[in-house]
Design a protein around this motif. Sequence first.
Motif, PDB file in Angstrom:
ATOM      1  N   TYR A   1       0.870  -1.176   0.000  1.00 42.54           N
ATOM      2  CA  TYR A   1       0.000   0.000   0.000  1.00 42.54           C
ATOM      3  C   TYR A   1       0.905   1.224   0.000  1.00 42.54           C
ATOM      4  N   PHE A   2       0.787   2.031  -1.045  1.00 42.31           N
ATOM      5  CA  PHE A   2       1.549   3.266  -1.154  1.00 42.31           C
ATOM      6  C   PHE A   2       0.601   4.412  -0.834  1.00 42.31           C
ATOM      7  N   GLU A   3       0.962   5.210   0.174  1.00 40.00           N
ATOM      8  CA  GLU A   3       0.119   6.339   0.580  1.00 40.00           C
ATOM      9  C   GLU A   3       0.829   7.646   0.263  1.00 40.00           C
TER      10      GLU A   3
ATOM     11  N   ILE B   1       6.426   0.102  -8.332  1.00 36.36           N
ATOM     12  CA  ILE B   1       6.227  -0.934  -7.309  1.00 36.36           C
ATOM     13  C   ILE B   1       6.379  -2.306  -7.961  1.00 36.36           C
ATOM     14  N   ALA B   2       5.757  -2.486  -9.120  1.00 37.96           N
ATOM     15  CA  ALA B   2       5.850  -3.768  -9.835  1.00 37.96           C
ATOM     16  C   ALA B   2       7.286  -4.034 -10.296  1.00 37.96           C
ATOM     17  N   VAL B   3       7.954  -3.037 -10.846  1.00 34.68           N
ATOM     18  CA  VAL B   3       9.343  -3.191 -11.288  1.00 34.68           C
ATOM     19  C   VAL B   3      10.210  -3.644 -10.112  1.00 34.68           C
ATOM     20  N   ALA B   4       9.968  -3.065  -8.938  1.00 32.34           N
ATOM     21  CA  ALA B   4      10.780  -3.340  -7.748  1.00 32.34           C
ATOM     22  C   ALA B   4      10.439  -4.664  -7.076  1.00 32.34           C
ATOM     23  N   GLY B   5       9.373  -5.336  -7.540  1.00 27.35           N
ATOM     24  CA  GLY B   5       9.041  -6.644  -6.994  1.00 27.35           C
ATOM     25  C   GLY B   5       7.832  -6.696  -6.096  1.00 27.35           C
ATOM     26  N   GLY B   6       7.084  -5.598  -6.005  1.00 25.77           N
ATOM     27  CA  GLY B   6       5.898  -5.576  -5.163  1.00 25.77           C
ATOM     28  C   GLY B   6       4.620  -5.692  -5.973  1.00 25.77           C
ATOM     29  N   ILE B   7       3.521  -5.802  -5.243  1.00 29.35           N
ATOM     30  CA  ILE B   7       2.190  -5.870  -5.836  1.00 29.35           C
ATOM     31  C   ILE B   7       1.382  -4.724  -5.246  1.00 29.35           C
ATOM     32  N   ASP B   8       1.060  -3.734  -6.054  1.00 27.44           N
ATOM     33  CA  ASP B   8       0.285  -2.574  -5.608  1.00 27.44           C
ATOM     34  C   ASP B   8      -1.141  -3.028  -5.313  1.00 27.44           C
ATOM     35  N   ILE B   9      -1.623  -2.783  -4.097  1.00 28.52           N
ATOM     36  CA  ILE B   9      -2.970  -3.237  -3.743  1.00 28.52           C
ATOM     37  C   ILE B   9      -4.068  -2.340  -4.313  1.00 28.52           C
TER      38      ILE B   9
ATOM     39  N   ARG C   1      -8.738  -4.848   4.544  1.00 31.17           N
ATOM     40  CA  ARG C   1      -9.200  -6.026   3.797  1.00 31.17           C
ATOM     41  C   ARG C   1      -8.169  -6.504   2.771  1.00 31.17           C
ATOM     42  N   ARG C   2      -7.424  -5.574   2.205  1.00 29.24           N
ATOM     43  CA  ARG C   2      -6.451  -5.948   1.163  1.00 29.24           C
ATOM     44  C   ARG C   2      -5.123  -6.420   1.728  1.00 29.24           C
ATOM     45  N   ARG C   3      -4.923  -6.282   3.028  1.00 28.10           N
ATOM     46  CA  ARG C   3      -3.828  -6.885   3.784  1.00 28.10           C
ATOM     47  C   ARG C   3      -2.429  -6.653   3.211  1.00 28.10           C
ATOM     48  N   PRO C   4      -1.992  -5.405   3.113  1.00 27.58           N
ATOM     49  CA  PRO C   4      -0.634  -5.183   2.604  1.00 27.58           C
ATOM     50  C   PRO C   4       0.429  -5.720   3.559  1.00 27.58           C
ATOM     51  N   ASP C   5       1.488  -6.232   2.965  1.00 30.82           N
ATOM     52  CA  ASP C   5       2.646  -6.688   3.738  1.00 30.82           C
ATOM     53  C   ASP C   5       3.566  -5.523   4.075  1.00 30.82           C
ATOM     54  N   ILE C   6       3.524  -4.488   3.218  1.00 25.81           N
ATOM     55  CA  ILE C   6       4.372  -3.309   3.376  1.00 25.81           C
ATOM     56  C   ILE C   6       3.521  -2.073   3.109  1.00 25.81           C
TER      57      ILE C   6
ATOM     58  N   LEU D   1      -6.690   2.275  -8.951  1.00 25.43           N
ATOM     59  CA  LEU D   1      -6.728   3.723  -8.724  1.00 25.43           C
ATOM     60  C   LEU D   1      -5.553   4.440  -9.382  1.00 25.43           C
ATOM     61  N   ALA D   2      -4.508   3.719  -9.709  1.00 23.61           N
ATOM     62  CA  ALA D   2      -3.256   4.327 -10.182  1.00 23.61           C
ATOM     63  C   ALA D   2      -3.404   5.130 -11.469  1.00 23.61           C
ATOM     64  N   SER D   3      -4.378   4.809 -12.285  1.00 21.29           N
ATOM     65  CA  SER D   3      -4.524   5.524 -13.554  1.00 21.29           C
ATOM     66  C   SER D   3      -5.136   6.903 -13.380  1.00 21.29           C
ATOM     67  N   GLY D   4      -5.639   7.215 -12.193  1.00 16.86           N
ATOM     68  CA  GLY D   4      -6.193   8.542 -11.939  1.00 16.86           C
ATOM     69  C   GLY D   4      -5.089   9.577 -11.894  1.00 16.86           C
ATOM     70  N   SER D   5      -5.100  10.511 -12.840  1.00 14.69           N
ATOM     71  CA  SER D   5      -4.009  11.493 -12.873  1.00 14.69           C
ATOM     72  C   SER D   5      -4.150  12.549 -11.790  1.00 14.69           C
ATOM     73  N   LEU D   6      -5.372  12.768 -11.310  1.00 19.44           N
ATOM     74  CA  LEU D   6      -5.600  13.743 -10.241  1.00 19.44           C
ATOM     75  C   LEU D   6      -5.716  13.017  -8.904  1.00 19.44           C
ATOM     76  N   ALA D   7      -5.269  13.668  -7.854  1.00 11.76           N
ATOM     77  CA  ALA D   7      -5.323  13.058  -6.530  1.00 11.76           C
ATOM     78  C   ALA D   7      -6.747  12.654  -6.157  1.00 11.76           C
ATOM     79  N   LYS D   8      -7.727  13.459  -6.521  1.00 11.20           N
ATOM     80  CA  LYS D   8      -9.119  13.138  -6.166  1.00 11.20           C
ATOM     81  C   LYS D   8      -9.582  11.832  -6.804  1.00 11.20           C
ATOM     82  N   ASP D   9      -8.902  11.413  -7.876  1.00  9.59           N
ATOM     83  CA  ASP D   9      -9.239  10.160  -8.539  1.00  9.59           C
ATOM     84  C   ASP D   9      -8.584   8.952  -7.866  1.00  9.59           C
ATOM     85  N   ARG D  10      -7.710   9.205  -6.899  1.00  4.90           N
ATOM     86  CA  ARG D  10      -6.982   8.122  -6.240  1.00  4.90           C
ATOM     87  C   ARG D  10      -7.274   8.068  -4.741  1.00  4.90           C
ATOM     88  N   LEU D  11      -8.413   8.652  -4.353  1.00  8.20           N
ATOM     89  CA  LEU D  11      -8.792   8.637  -2.944  1.00  8.20           C
ATOM     90  C   LEU D  11      -9.131   7.221  -2.487  1.00  8.20           C
TER      91      LEU D  11
END
Length: 181
Positions: free
Chosen positions: A59-61, A78-86, A109-114, A90-100
């Motif tokens: 989970y990247f905040e 995140i994917a290049v570095a070996g992680g899985i973005d939960i 519920r999505r249980r991030p490890d990091i 939402l990542a395609s939202g260019s504006l912050a309001k699109d990634r709330l």
Amino acid sequence: MEVWISNHRSVAGILSYVRRLGALVGVSAKAERYALILEQQLATIRAAAAAMPHHPRVYFEEWDEPMISGIGWVSELIAVAGGIDIFTELASGSLAKDRLVTDAAEVVRRRPDIILGSWCGKRFRPEQVMARPGWQDIPAVRGGQLHEIKSPLILQPGPAALTDGVAAMHGIFSQWASQRV
């Protein structure tokens, strides 16, 4: 006066920006060499990440109130570095309001490890994140896997994200993976 505006939101866009900027200032060949070096560095990290025995859910905040997840190039890195973005959806939202992240319980519920924090303009506060209701059930919180990546290294759509930012993430993910063997 001619004005050039760039609004890239992906790794490919950042690389294209490097090439276009070089062409605009008359150093196309130099910019192309640099872009190729950046691409090779990403390929090297991607290969090392592929060899990791485990890949963490991440989970990247980008901001805490309201909670905003990572933008497109961050999710890609995140994917290049070996992680899985939960929150890849939402990542395609260019504006912050699109990634709330409108429901904090969804992170649980999505249980991030990091959990990676990069609160643009202020210091990431892991203790505040860990104190959120219900978040003590998240594997990242239970395992103390909350890390800050300074915003100039990852939130600016430029070469630093493709060098220092992705390298910082890969280091965190590799260390996490090595503890699970």
